[in-house]
Design a protein around this motif. Structure first.
Motif, mmCIF file in Angstrom:
data_model
loop_
_atom_site.group_PDB
_atom_site.id
_atom_site.type_symbol
_atom_site.label_atom_id
_atom_site.label_comp_id
_atom_site.label_asym_id
_atom_site.label_seq_id
_atom_site.Cartn_x
_atom_site.Cartn_y
_atom_site.Cartn_z
ATOM 1 N N PHE A 100 0.942 -1.166 0.049
ATOM 2 C CA PHE A 100 -0.051 0.189 -0.082
ATOM 3 C C PHE A 100 0.890 1.258 0.002
ATOM 4 C CE2 PHE A 100 -3.518 -2.652 1.932
ATOM 5 C CZ PHE A 100 -4.467 -2.560 0.596
ATOM 6 N N ALA A 101 2.151 1.302 0.466
ATOM 7 C CA ALA A 101 2.982 2.352 0.778
ATOM 8 C C ALA A 101 3.928 2.794 -0.776
ATOM 9 C CB ALA A 101 3.925 2.303 1.889
ATOM 10 N N ILE A 102 3.794 1.769 -1.569
ATOM 11 C CA ILE A 102 4.608 2.094 -2.846
ATOM 12 C C ILE A 102 3.419 2.892 -3.954
ATOM 13 C CG2 ILE A 102 5.561 1.103 -4.785
ATOM 14 C CD1 ILE A 102 6.548 -1.395 -2.949
ATOM 15 N N ASN A 103 3.946 4.039 -4.219
ATOM 16 C CA ASN A 103 3.256 4.704 -5.399
ATOM 17 C C ASN A 103 3.798 4.167 -6.681
ATOM 18 O OD1 ASN A 103 2.288 6.387 -7.189
ATOM 19 N ND2 ASN A 103 2.457 8.217 -5.896
ATOM 20 N N ARG A 104 3.068 3.082 -7.271
ATOM 21 C CA ARG A 104 3.770 2.428 -8.550
ATOM 22 C C ARG A 104 3.616 3.396 -9.757
ATOM 23 N NH1 ARG A 104 1.925 -0.857 -4.881
ATOM 24 N NH2 ARG A 104 2.794 -2.988 -4.598
ATOM 25 N N ALA A 105 2.544 4.069 -9.665
ATOM 26 C CA ALA A 105 2.540 4.998 -10.927
ATOM 27 C C ALA A 105 3.894 5.967 -11.029
ATOM 28 C CB ALA A 105 1.251 5.869 -10.939
ATOM 29 N N ASP A 106 4.061 6.657 -9.887
ATOM 30 C CA ASP A 106 5.183 7.405 -9.718
ATOM 31 C C ASP A 106 6.376 6.660 -10.028
ATOM 32 O OD1 ASP A 106 3.856 9.546 -9.220
ATOM 33 O OD2 ASP A 106 4.329 10.216 -7.248
ATOM 34 N N LEU A 107 6.662 5.523 -9.601
ATOM 35 C CA LEU A 107 7.834 4.618 -9.542
ATOM 36 C C LEU A 107 8.112 4.425 -11.084
ATOM 37 C CD1 LEU A 107 10.019 3.162 -8.155
ATOM 38 C CD2 LEU A 107 8.634 1.212 -8.095
ATOM 39 N N VAL A 108 6.864 3.980 -11.812
ATOM 40 C CA VAL A 108 7.100 3.666 -13.078
ATOM 41 C C VAL A 108 7.407 4.893 -13.972
ATOM 42 C CG1 VAL A 108 5.879 3.081 -15.103
ATOM 43 C CG2 VAL A 108 5.805 1.589 -13.087
ATOM 44 N N GLN A 109 6.672 6.023 -13.660
ATOM 45 C CA GLN A 109 7.142 7.414 -14.408
ATOM 46 C C GLN A 109 8.555 7.677 -14.495
ATOM 47 O OE1 GLN A 109 5.234 9.097 -16.265
ATOM 48 N NE2 GLN A 109 6.665 10.751 -16.469
ATOM 49 N N TYR A 110 9.098 7.760 -12.925
ATOM 50 C CA TYR A 110 10.525 8.270 -12.604
ATOM 51 C C TYR A 110 11.423 7.213 -13.199
ATOM 52 C CZ TYR A 110 7.849 12.080 -11.081
ATOM 53 O OH TYR A 110 7.071 13.141 -10.871
ATOM 54 N N ALA A 111 11.314 5.830 -13.022
ATOM 55 C CA ALA A 111 12.294 4.945 -12.815
ATOM 56 C C ALA A 111 12.392 4.537 -14.520
ATOM 57 C CB ALA A 111 11.852 3.693 -12.319
ATOM 58 N N THR A 112 11.131 4.638 -15.449
ATOM 59 C CA THR A 112 11.465 4.253 -16.756
ATOM 60 C C THR A 112 11.223 5.405 -17.590
ATOM 61 O OG1 THR A 112 9.025 3.874 -16.906
ATOM 62 C CG2 THR A 112 10.308 2.050 -16.243
ATOM 63 N N ASN A 113 11.424 6.635 -17.022
ATOM 64 C CA ASN A 113 10.964 7.930 -17.927
ATOM 65 C C ASN A 113 9.686 7.956 -18.696
ATOM 66 O OD1 ASN A 113 11.896 10.592 -18.528
ATOM 67 N ND2 ASN A 113 12.971 9.786 -20.371
#
Length: 82
Positions: free
Chosen positions: A25-38
């Motif tokens: 629940f604590a992981i913001n996957r959308a942000d993670l994908v956005q920033y990690a994969t540009n």
């Protein structure tokens, strides 16, 4: 991206399903994908693309629910609750 945690170790906080759910629940996957994969990736509910169950969905980003799970009176206290 994924990590592996030692759930076989005696006393590991990862043995408690509430701890594992709280981390999900604590992981913001959308942000993670956005920033990690540009911006060149998508959030999927499985570790391996193509092997996911189409009826499953990724955990929603809900830091409040994560805190609630970690603050539960009987959740292991291996670190300070947020």
């Amino acid at each position: 991206m994924f990590g592996r945690f030692n759930m076989l170790k005696t006393g590991s906080p990862w043995n408690d399903v509430r701890v594992r759910r709280a981390v999900n629940f604590a992981i913001n996957r959308a942000d993670l994908v956005q920033y990690a994969t540009n911006g060149n990736g998508v959030v999927i509910p499985a570790l391996v693309p193509g092997l996911q169950d189409p009826t499953l969905a990724p955990y929603p980003f809900d830091p409040g629910r994560a805190r609630e799970l970690l603050r539960s009176p009987d959740t292991p206290r291996h670190w300070p609750s947020p």
